[in-house]
Scaffold this active site. Structure first.
Site, short mmCIF file in Angstrom:
data_model
loop_
_atom_site.label_atom_id
_atom_site.label_comp_id
_atom_site.label_asym_id
_atom_site.label_seq_id
_atom_site.Cartn_x
_atom_site.Cartn_y
_atom_site.Cartn_z
N THR A 61 54.11 25.71 -2.16
CA THR A 61 53.33 25.12 -2.92
C THR A 61 52.78 23.61 -2.93
O THR A 61 53.76 22.87 -1.72
CB THR A 61 53.83 24.74 -4.13
N CYS A 63 60.12 24.23 -8.23
CA CYS A 63 59.34 24.13 -8.89
C CYS A 63 58.45 23.16 -10.11
O CYS A 63 58.17 22.39 -9.58
CB CYS A 63 58.12 25.57 -8.87
#
Length: 478
Positions: free
Chosen positions: A130, A275
């Protein structure tokens, strides 16, 4: 295409490559990492991460067309597609500290790729980590200025949308596979090459193609939206407790609205994992750098509500137990951030346990998949340190007031209270009559996941606190 390599053998790289190898038996897949111990674990029967069904996938493909190695130079040079799945932690110092993503590991991986690969040729480098918007542009500059001019690198963004605990079914039948790339001839060639890999088992209509920037932003936005739903229902749980409403009834009611849906509407002690918080902080920083302060403030509130929920839970525990837990044994059931994983990154249990320890509680912690050294490390580590290179877990110093045990009944014996912090299925079937008999009275249960039979527990004699539900009469009187 004959070979795929992946730099990074963690929670994303390992399972993703294992599934690709399983579904594409004609393609050689090699997972690479500089950590020799991690690679050794992938090559053993004791995998470095726990995911239901993952061992069976690895076992079927390993040695056939799935390999794990530390020889990065060799396998990167031979690969047609190179996935990069390295950490992109939150910066702890410098500009953007506490919000911006640290891309130093990504840049290092790009330099390794540039140095290892020789032309002429065409190689596809895939962002699997990410990353902030326009990372691909920066990485392309590193590759093109440090590599053989006869070798063309094309960068794609292929963000993962896995949920820990269900990673294997998520990989087997994804809602979508997102591939972002440039719109020119080289970009489209790379997109089709990667799409062809996934098309071995994913229907073409589920393989979405976008621009690089849209794919990078889509990942951050997806996690932000999911976390937002959790913070939204958690904020309502606080209101429910004050008004006597039941948050599970509220959630069921609004979840039946097809415009809203019922996913991510379970009130809890808070969200965790690698995350959600990291990606929201990254999104906040990007908004701030683009002059969108109001948008940044909006997303920051998602994290503030999450922190508030954890603080509120700790305050409820302490206030319910006569305003002190000093020298009281508290059994903590669950330390992972969710069930069916051993992942402790950003687990809400860290802040809850630290809050109780600050009031001098004696904690006895049980989790079926989290090892003792992981618990001690997480409780002692500085914020944001979990995603940076660190000393081995087994070198973590043990906290004096924390005991990690292998039996929930041992954890609860002679305890004043139980704090349930992870929704492991086994906690629903414990012998609570036996637990009650072994505990000091009054015996408290603070259900931070709303998974227990609260009425049944009250019949046994427990004082029960359930997030977002009408307060036990004993607690209302406190």
């Amino acid at each position: 295409m004959a070979k795929i390599a992946c730099i990074g053998a963690g929670y994303v790289g390992g399972p993703t490559m294992a599934m690709i190898a399983l579904k594409c038996p004609e393609v050689e897949v090699v997972v690479l990492d500089i950590n020799e111990g991690r690679i050794a674990a992938w090559n053993s029967d004791n995998l470095p991460i726990y995911e239901p069904g993952l061992f069976e996938v690895v076992q079927e493909a390993r040695g056939r067309n799935l390999f794990f190695s530390t020889d990065i130079q060799k396998h990167v040079q031979e690969a047609d597609i190179i996935f990069v799945s390295v950490n992109t932690p939150t910066k702890t110092s410098g500009i953007g500290a506490g919000k911006a993503a640290d891309l130093s590991y990504w840049e290092s991986a790009a330099r390794v790729i540039a140095q290892a690969c020789k032309g002429p040729g065409f190689k596809v480098v895939v962002e699997k980590s990410t990353v902030p918007v326009k990372t691909a542009e920066a990485i392309a500059k590193v590759l093109h200025t440090n590599s053989d001019p006869s070798l063309h690198f094309e960068i794609l963004s292929n963000p993962e949308f896995l949920a820990e605990g269900t990673a294997v079914p998520d990989l087997q039948s994804p809602d979508r596979v997102l591939i972002g790339g440039r719109e020119d001839e080289h970009g489209q060639r790379a997109i089709q090459l990667l799409a062809g890999v996934y098309a071995h088992w994913v229907p073409r209509e589920r393989i979405l193609t976008t621009s690089l920037w849209s794919a990078e932003l889509a990942k951050l936005t997806a996690n932000a939206m999911l976390a937002q739903r959790i913070s939204s229902i958690n904020s309502i749980s606080a209101l429910c407790e004050e008004t006597g409403a039941d948050v599970t009834q509220v959630a069921k009611s609004i979840g039946m609205d097809t415009r809203i849906g019922n996913k991510f509407l379970n009130a809890s002690v808070g969200f965790g994992g690698s995350c959600f918080q990291k990606d929201i902080l990254n999104l906040v920083y990007i908004c701030e750098t683009q002059g969108l302060q109001k948008v940044a403030d909006y997303w920051r509130m998602v994290i503030e509500i999450n922190d508030y929920q954890k603080d509120r839970y700790v305050e409820r525990v302490i206030s319910s137990m006569f305003n002190t837990v000093s020298n009281k044994k508290i059994a903590v059931l669950g330390f992972a951030f969710k069930k069916d994983t051993g992942d402790t990154r950003e687990t809400p249990a860290i802040d809850v346990c630290r809050g109780l320890l600050a009031d001098n509680a004696k904690l006895f912690i049980y989790d079926p998949k989290v090892e003792a050294q992981h618990v001690h490390y997480e409780l002692a580590a500085e914020k944001f340190s979990w995603d940076h290179p660190k000393r081995p877990y087994d070198s973590a110093s043990k906290l004096q007031d924390v005991q990690v045990v292998q039996d929930p009944y041992v954890a609860c014996a002679d305890a004043h209270a139980i704090c349930l912090l992870t929704e492991w299925d086994e906690f629903k079937t414990l012998d609570y009559h036996k637990l009650y008999s072994s505990m000091l009275k009054p015996a408290f249960i603070f259900d931070g996941r709303n998974v227990l039979d609260h009425a049944g527990l009250r019949k046994l004699g427990f004082i029960v606190y359930a997030l977002g539900k009408p307060l036990d009469p004993f607690l209302r009187e406190q």
